[in-house]
Motif scaffolding. Structure first.
Motif, PDB file in Angstrom:
ATOM      1  N   ASP A 296       0.853  -1.168   0.000  1.00  9.64           N
ATOM      2  CA  ASP A 296       0.000   0.000   0.000  1.00  9.64           C
ATOM      3  C   ASP A 296       0.898   1.230   0.000  1.00  9.64           C
ATOM      4  O   ASP A 296       2.055   1.137   0.367  1.00  9.64           O
ATOM      5  CB  ASP A 296      -0.782  -0.035   1.311  1.00  9.64           C
ATOM      6  N   ILE A 297       0.344   2.384  -0.370  1.00 10.87           N
ATOM      7  CA  ILE A 297       1.089   3.624  -0.167  1.00 10.87           C
ATOM      8  C   ILE A 297       0.105   4.725   0.180  1.00 10.87           C
ATOM      9  O   ILE A 297      -0.938   4.845  -0.467  1.00 10.87           O
ATOM     10  CB  ILE A 297       1.999   3.924  -1.379  1.00 10.87           C
ATOM     11  N   GLN A 298       0.387   5.468   1.233  1.00 12.31           N
ATOM     12  CA  GLN A 298      -0.547   6.493   1.716  1.00 12.31           C
ATOM     13  C   GLN A 298      -0.124   7.879   1.249  1.00 12.31           C
ATOM     14  O   GLN A 298      -0.859   8.534   0.543  1.00 12.31           O
ATOM     15  CB  GLN A 298      -0.635   6.462   3.250  1.00 12.31           C
ATOM     16  N   GLU A 299       1.067   8.295   1.643  1.00 13.03           N
ATOM     17  CA  GLU A 299       1.542   9.607   1.214  1.00 13.03           C
ATOM     18  C   GLU A 299       3.053   9.568   1.193  1.00 13.03           C
ATOM     19  O   GLU A 299       3.687   9.064   2.122  1.00 13.03           O
ATOM     20  CB  GLU A 299       1.047  10.698   2.176  1.00 13.03           C
ATOM     21  N   GLU A 300       3.624  10.082   0.104  1.00  9.85           N
ATOM     22  CA  GLU A 300       5.061   9.968  -0.039  1.00  9.85           C
ATOM     23  C   GLU A 300       5.583  11.074  -0.944  1.00  9.85           C
ATOM     24  O   GLU A 300       4.950  11.433  -1.919  1.00  9.85           O
ATOM     25  CB  GLU A 300       5.368   8.621  -0.683  1.00  9.85           C
ATOM     26  N   ASP A 301       6.764  11.558  -0.606  1.00  7.40           N
ATOM     27  CA  ASP A 301       7.399  12.622  -1.364  1.00  7.40           C
ATOM     28  C   ASP A 301       8.382  12.028  -2.362  1.00  7.40           C
ATOM     29  O   ASP A 301       8.928  10.959  -2.110  1.00  7.40           O
ATOM     30  CB  ASP A 301       8.171  13.501  -0.371  1.00  7.40           C
ATOM     31  N   HIS A 302       8.618  12.721  -3.474  1.00  5.21           N
ATOM     32  CA  HIS A 302       9.739  12.415  -4.356  1.00  5.21           C
ATOM     33  C   HIS A 302       9.723  10.955  -4.841  1.00  5.21           C
ATOM     34  O   HIS A 302      10.684  10.220  -4.682  1.00  5.21           O
ATOM     35  CB  HIS A 302      11.050  12.715  -3.608  1.00  5.21           C
ATOM     36  N   VAL A 303       8.594  10.573  -5.407  1.00 12.57           N
ATOM     37  CA  VAL A 303       8.457   9.218  -5.962  1.00 12.57           C
ATOM     38  C   VAL A 303       8.666   9.312  -7.468  1.00 12.57           C
ATOM     39  O   VAL A 303       8.105  10.188  -8.133  1.00 12.57           O
ATOM     40  CB  VAL A 303       7.057   8.635  -5.654  1.00 12.57           C
ATOM     41  N   ALA A 314       9.632  11.116 -14.033  1.00 20.60           N
ATOM     42  CA  ALA A 314       9.732  12.383 -13.309  1.00 20.60           C
ATOM     43  C   ALA A 314       9.311  12.137 -11.868  1.00 20.60           C
ATOM     44  O   ALA A 314       8.613  11.170 -11.579  1.00 20.60           O
ATOM     45  CB  ALA A 314       8.821  13.417 -13.959  1.00 20.60           C
ATOM     46  N   TYR A 315       9.741  13.035 -10.978  1.00 20.35           N
ATOM     47  CA  TYR A 315       9.426  12.851  -9.562  1.00 20.35           C
ATOM     48  C   TYR A 315       8.122  13.557  -9.184  1.00 20.35           C
ATOM     49  O   TYR A 315       7.817  14.634  -9.697  1.00 20.35           O
ATOM     50  CB  TYR A 315      10.570  13.370  -8.691  1.00 20.35           C
ATOM     51  N   CYS A 316       7.388  12.927  -8.302  1.00 14.89           N
ATOM     52  CA  CYS A 316       6.120  13.505  -7.870  1.00 14.89           C
ATOM     53  C   CYS A 316       5.861  13.194  -6.396  1.00 14.89           C
ATOM     54  O   CYS A 316       6.501  12.328  -5.803  1.00 14.89           O
ATOM     55  CB  CYS A 316       4.962  12.967  -8.714  1.00 14.89           C
ATOM     56  N   PHE A 330       3.378  16.433  -9.650  1.00 12.66           N
ATOM     57  CA  PHE A 330       4.758  16.408 -10.155  1.00 12.66           C
ATOM     58  C   PHE A 330       5.534  17.641  -9.727  1.00 12.66           C
ATOM     59  O   PHE A 330       4.971  18.732  -9.579  1.00 12.66           O
ATOM     60  CB  PHE A 330       4.763  16.264 -11.678  1.00 12.66           C
ATOM     61  N   GLU A 331       6.833  17.453  -9.566  1.00 15.02           N
ATOM     62  CA  GLU A 331       7.694  18.560  -9.163  1.00 15.02           C
ATOM     63  C   GLU A 331       7.851  19.563 -10.312  1.00 15.02           C
ATOM     64  O   GLU A 331       8.045  20.746 -10.083  1.00 15.02           O
ATOM     65  CB  GLU A 331       9.044  17.995  -8.676  1.00 15.02           C
ATOM     66  N   GLU A 332       7.778  19.068 -11.562  1.00 14.77           N
ATOM     67  CA  GLU A 332       7.790  19.921 -12.758  1.00 14.77           C
ATOM     68  C   GLU A 332       6.559  19.563 -13.598  1.00 14.77           C
ATOM     69  O   GLU A 332       6.182  18.394 -13.624  1.00 14.77           O
ATOM     70  CB  GLU A 332       9.017  19.609 -13.637  1.00 14.77           C
ATOM     71  N   PRO A 333       5.980  20.530 -14.336  1.00 14.62           N
ATOM     72  CA  PRO A 333       4.848  20.187 -15.206  1.00 14.62           C
ATOM     73  C   PRO A 333       5.244  19.121 -16.236  1.00 14.62           C
ATOM     74  O   PRO A 333       6.373  19.128 -16.730  1.00 14.62           O
ATOM     75  CB  PRO A 333       4.521  21.512 -15.905  1.00 14.62           C
ATOM     76  N   GLN A 334       4.323  18.217 -16.537  1.00 14.14           N
ATOM     77  CA  GLN A 334       4.588  17.130 -17.475  1.00 14.14           C
ATOM     78  C   GLN A 334       3.753  17.319 -18.734  1.00 14.14           C
ATOM     79  O   GLN A 334       2.564  17.638 -18.658  1.00 14.14           O
ATOM     80  CB  GLN A 334       4.244  15.778 -16.835  1.00 14.14           C
ATOM     81  N   HIS A 335       4.364  17.052 -19.874  1.00 17.87           N
ATOM     82  CA  HIS A 335       3.649  17.151 -21.144  1.00 17.87           C
ATOM     83  C   HIS A 335       2.719  15.947 -21.317  1.00 17.87           C
ATOM     84  O   HIS A 335       3.123  14.811 -21.084  1.00 17.87           O
ATOM     85  CB  HIS A 335       4.658  17.198 -22.304  1.00 17.87           C
ATOM     86  N   ALA A 336       1.473  16.232 -21.697  1.00 18.74           N
ATOM     87  CA  ALA A 336       0.528  15.178 -22.096  1.00 18.74           C
ATOM     88  C   ALA A 336       0.273  14.122 -21.024  1.00 18.74           C
ATOM     89  O   ALA A 336       0.621  12.955 -21.188  1.00 18.74           O
ATOM     90  CB  ALA A 336       0.998  14.517 -23.388  1.00 18.74           C
ATOM     91  N   ILE A 337      -0.333  14.530 -19.950  1.00 20.91           N
ATOM     92  CA  ILE A 337      -0.864  13.557 -18.988  1.00 20.91           C
ATOM     93  C   ILE A 337      -2.170  13.052 -19.606  1.00 20.91           C
ATOM     94  O   ILE A 337      -3.087  13.828 -19.853  1.00 20.91           O
ATOM     95  CB  ILE A 337      -1.100  14.224 -17.613  1.00 20.91           C
TER      96      ILE A 337
END
Ligand SMILES: Nc1ncnc2c1ncn2[C@@H]1O[C@H](COP(=O)(O)OP(=O)(O)OP(=O)(O)O)[C@@H](O)[C@H]1O
Length: 358
Positions: A296-303, A314-316, A330-337
């Protein structure tokens, strides 16, 4: 001691051929199986280069099995494939999304169907020629690990396998680079050593998936309007199934700057067009979750996350926002989600889990 029995899924390609050979060398009791998944007999005869389940694929796999010295069978999985892959593929496009049929085929056809049938006939494992590895972690869970070669890595399309499926699977090719696999095939005189890699979507060999969907469903998908994000009409589109979020080519729209599809609105039959900045987003939500390296994963930084097969990643920040929903920022905007594609999360080169982008 009796050797363990493994059913190798043989597509007639070089990777699964070498997978079968390696397992035989490692002492397994190996059986080769080609799944017939989409072609009818007439198409098989017409098809020149075989695809992944045409006659020449079966011929190639059978010759490889003879060369290696293993029993070989062809099994029919057309119903499973139609229901779980082709129907899903068509529905997804008709609903304005962009499906990934390989992910569905892996989970529901290669694993759910082939693995269960193999276990029923006394096998301990199935094996494939995927460029990925399977490991049991210190926490007791099984996880897919990146293959040694980033260039061929196929872990993205495997995030949706269950713990039971992973426990009964071998992927011997994940320890090698592609040139090494070809070399092994050459040295063993496998008749497929120089065969080209398979491409694109196997059941749409000419790549024209919009025509395929209309033919397959018998539906004529209506034309509609290209609009700006705030609703201004820019022109006519050919039907929503022709488009995917992030697409730039074939729009025939001039915005005065590069134009991209930023959204598909099936309810109003509109395709939204915007500039590069409008085609980039920071937040996505995903459901139909599957967790792998952890329960499971609840909340996590820099995945580390990938949002499509060939995304560099990319990291989110990941947060559980519902029983079956995560939100990735995401830490930076991503093209085409792109809705319908998968987001796959990684931790230290292992698949942590993933889901379908909403
Ligand atoms: N029709 C099929 N029957 C049995 N197994 C299959 C079939 N299609 C694919 N597979 C299995 O799934 C794996 C990955 O399939 P994919 O289509 O990505 O092949 P690939 O990477 O080109 O590998 P290959 O060189 O073995 O064709 C194959 O290596 C094979 O083990």
């Amino acid at each position: 001691m009796m050797s363990k029995k493994v059913v190798v899924g043989m597509s007639g390609g070089v990777d699964s051929s070498v997978a079968a050979m390696l397992l035989k060398q490692q002492g397994y009791d190996v059986v080769g199986v080609t799944m017939q998944i989409w072609q009818d007999e007439a198409e098989e005869v017409q098809q020149e280069n075989g695809g992944c389940c045409g006659l020449s694929a079966v011929d190639d796999a059978r010759r490889v099995a003879e060369t290696i010295g293993i029993p070989y069978y062809v099994m029919n999985f057309k119903d499973d494939f139609r229901k779980n892959v082709m129907d899903y593929f068509a529905d997804s496009y008709l609903n304005g999304q962009t499906p990934n049929p390989c992910i569905a085929c892996n989970r529901y056809v290669k694993w759910e169907a082939l693995l269960e049938r193999s276990l029923q006939i006394g096998a301990d494992y199935i094996a494939t020629g995927h460029y990925a590895r399977i490991e049991k972690l210190p926490n007791g869970r099984y996880a897919i690990r990146n293959s040694v070669t980033a260039a061929k890595d196929q872990t993205y399309a495997l995030y949706n396998l269950t713990q039971r499926q992973l426990a009964h699977t071998l992927m011997p090719v994940g320890d090698y680079e592609k040139p090494q696999i070809r070399k092994l095939a050459e040295e063993a005189y496998l008749p497929v050593a120089h065969k080209a890699d398979s491409q694109d979507i196997c059941f749409v060999p000419n790549g024209d998936y919009a025509s395929f969907i209309e033919e397959y469903t018998g539906k004529i998908v209506p034309e509609g309007n290209f609009v700006t994000p705030d609703g201004k009409i820019l022109g006519r589109h050919k039907g929503i199934i022709h488009y995917t979020v992030g697409q730039r080519k074939g729009l025939g729209i001039s915005l005065g700057e590069r134009a991209f599809v930023t959204e598909i609105r099936p309810q109003t039959n509109e395709v939204v067009i915007g500039n590069r900045a409008q085609a980039c987003q920071t937040v996505l939500r995903a459901n139909h979750l599957n967790f792998m390296a952890r329960e499971d994963i609840q909340e996590e930084d820099h995945v580390f996350a990938k949002i499509r097969y060939n995304h560099k990643g990319a990291y989110c920040h990941v947060k559980r926002t519902g029983e079956d929903e995560i939100t990735c920022t995401f830490e930076e905007p991503q093209h085409a989600i792109t809705p319908g594609q998968a987001v796959v999360l990684y931790e230290d080169g292992y698949v942590l889990g993933g889901g379908t982008i909403i």
